[in-house]
Design an enzyme around this catalytic site. Structure first.
Site, short mmCIF file in Angstrom:
data_model
loop_
_atom_site.label_atom_id
_atom_site.label_comp_id
_atom_site.label_asym_id
_atom_site.label_seq_id
_atom_site.Cartn_x
_atom_site.Cartn_y
_atom_site.Cartn_z
N SER A 63 0.95 -1.06 0.13
CA SER A 63 0.03 -0.01 -0.12
C SER A 63 0.84 1.14 0.09
CB SER A 63 -1.13 0.00 1.12
OG SER A 63 -2.05 0.87 1.00
N ASP A 185 -6.22 -4.43 -1.47
CA ASP A 185 -5.13 -4.12 -0.66
C ASP A 185 -4.16 -4.99 -0.06
OD1 ASP A 185 -3.76 -2.69 1.23
OD2 ASP A 185 -5.33 -2.26 2.49
#
Length: 386
Positions: A63, A185
């Protein structure tokens, strides 16, 4: 900062004689995510760039960690800080009340387009040159199996890869399609992808974290059966053989897992009811204040309460995978394999920044803390890595 080849867990620099025993593998750097908390990592990398320090052969980020690695590899000091403080703080990227009204989700597409355009202009060509004989990877989570995977950065699909590693469920409305699959994610399944660095042959691994190093196990205090029994359940789950899919994962677990899911649902509903009944701060402060992943702490419950969402089995699966994999990572960091040396760069206390909706003053304080941590690392270790 912490050195850990089964060490005494102090913040002192390790002797070169100790590090020399781990030189048979490649040197890796791993960057944790954390949304705007990544301003700390941006500071660390800016210190590295200022000192022309980059001895690494392998880079892995999750991320915001992958985004910071991008600016480090492109050799653009200040760009990571600018991205966090000037792009992710804009309403066009995320506005809490538009999100609550379901008129705007987190706009990763706009953010990535902005960072590759003037005045920011991420230098993709330079980064690819730096990576000519090195490897950079972004961690992602498979939407169908919830298992971690790692995509090369700065390939032709670099934008989709960065979008996938940052595609936080609930905040970003869709998974990202890459190679006939859908991804989300990386923080769901690999918040700190240090094990992947070890699996790929790295034996000295530098980990940049956006939360303080956990010194000891702390039992969560809550009346919920889920939190009370979580360590016991995780132990049972960890003893199971590896399974190929989430479907097999569900079908092969014992009644203890069903009990865990039931407890998790009960816990989620308790939090949901509790937060719906609470007064919502009109300024939006402390609504998105989680830690390593925006689903950490109360945030998933806050988001569902604010938007009228539901807790379904899919969200429960994500939470279970996240808690399990994060506990395994903490154990790996605390007791790494005998052939591995891990050095952690982390803030000494919780950062003032939030994953989203941070104040500019907090971002500046945390950036400077990252710069100092980066220079401290260089002072203690650069002579070894030359």
């Amino acid at each position: 900062m912490e050195i850990n080849p089964r060490s005494d867990n102090t913040n002192s620099a390790v002797k070169s004689s100790i590090l020399s025993g781990y030189t048979q593998g490649t040197l890796a750097i791993v960057a944790q995510g954390g949304g705007q908390k990544g301003i700390f990592t941006a500071g660390v990398f800016d210190a590295f760039l200022s000192a022309a320090f980059d001895p690494f052969s392998l880079y892995i980020g999750t991320s915001a960690g992958a985004l910071n690695l991008s600016t480090y590899l492109s050799r653009q000091p200040g760009l990571g800080k600018a991205f966090v403080s000037r792009v992710t703080t804009q309403d066009q990227f995320f506005n809490l009340f538009r999100y609550i009204r379901r008129s705007q989700s987190m706009n990763l597409d706009w953010a990535l387009s902005t960072v590759t355009s003037p005045p920011f202009q991420l230098d993709l060509q330079n980064a690819r040159g730096v990576l000519r004989h090195r490897t950079a990877l972004a961690s992602v989570t498979c939407g169908s199996t919830l298992q971690d995977a790692y995509f090369p950065m700065f390939q032709d699909n670099w934008s989709e890869v960065l979008k996938a590693t940052c595609a936080i469920p609930m905040l970003y409305p869709k998974s990202v399609a890459i190679d006939d699959n859908y991804w989300l994610d990386g923080g769901v399944s690999a918040a700190i992808p240090v094990q992947e660095a070890w699996r790929r042959g790295s034996r000295v691994i530098v980990v940049v974290r956006t939360e303080p190093i956990r010194k000891e196990e702390v039992e969560p205090q809550a009346s919920s059966q889920f939190l009370d029994k979580l360590p016991e359940y995780l132990t049972k789950i960890n003893q199971l053989d590896k399974l190929e899919s989430i479907k097999a994962f569900h079908s092969d677990l014992t009644s203890q897992f069903e009990q865990l899911k039931s407890s998790m649902h009960q816990f989620a509903q308790e939090k949901f009811v509790q937060l719906v009944s609470q007064h919502v701060d009109k300024k939006g402060e402390h609504i998105l204040n989680g830690g390593r992943w925006l689903f950490g702490g109360d945030d998933i419950y806050r988001l569902a309460a604010l938007t009228g969402g539901r807790f379904d089995s899919r969200l429960v699966d994500m939470l279970l995978v996240h808690y399990q994999t994060y506990e395994l990572t903490e154990r790996f960091l605390t007791m790494p394999p005998d052939d591995c040396c891990i050095i952690q760069i982390a803030p000494q206390k919780p950062l003032q920044s939030l994953p989203l909706l941070s104040k500019q003053e907090a971002l500046e304080v945390d950036y400077q803390a990252g710069v100092e941590a980066g220079y401290q690392f260089i002072r203690q270790y650069s002579h070894y890595f030359q």
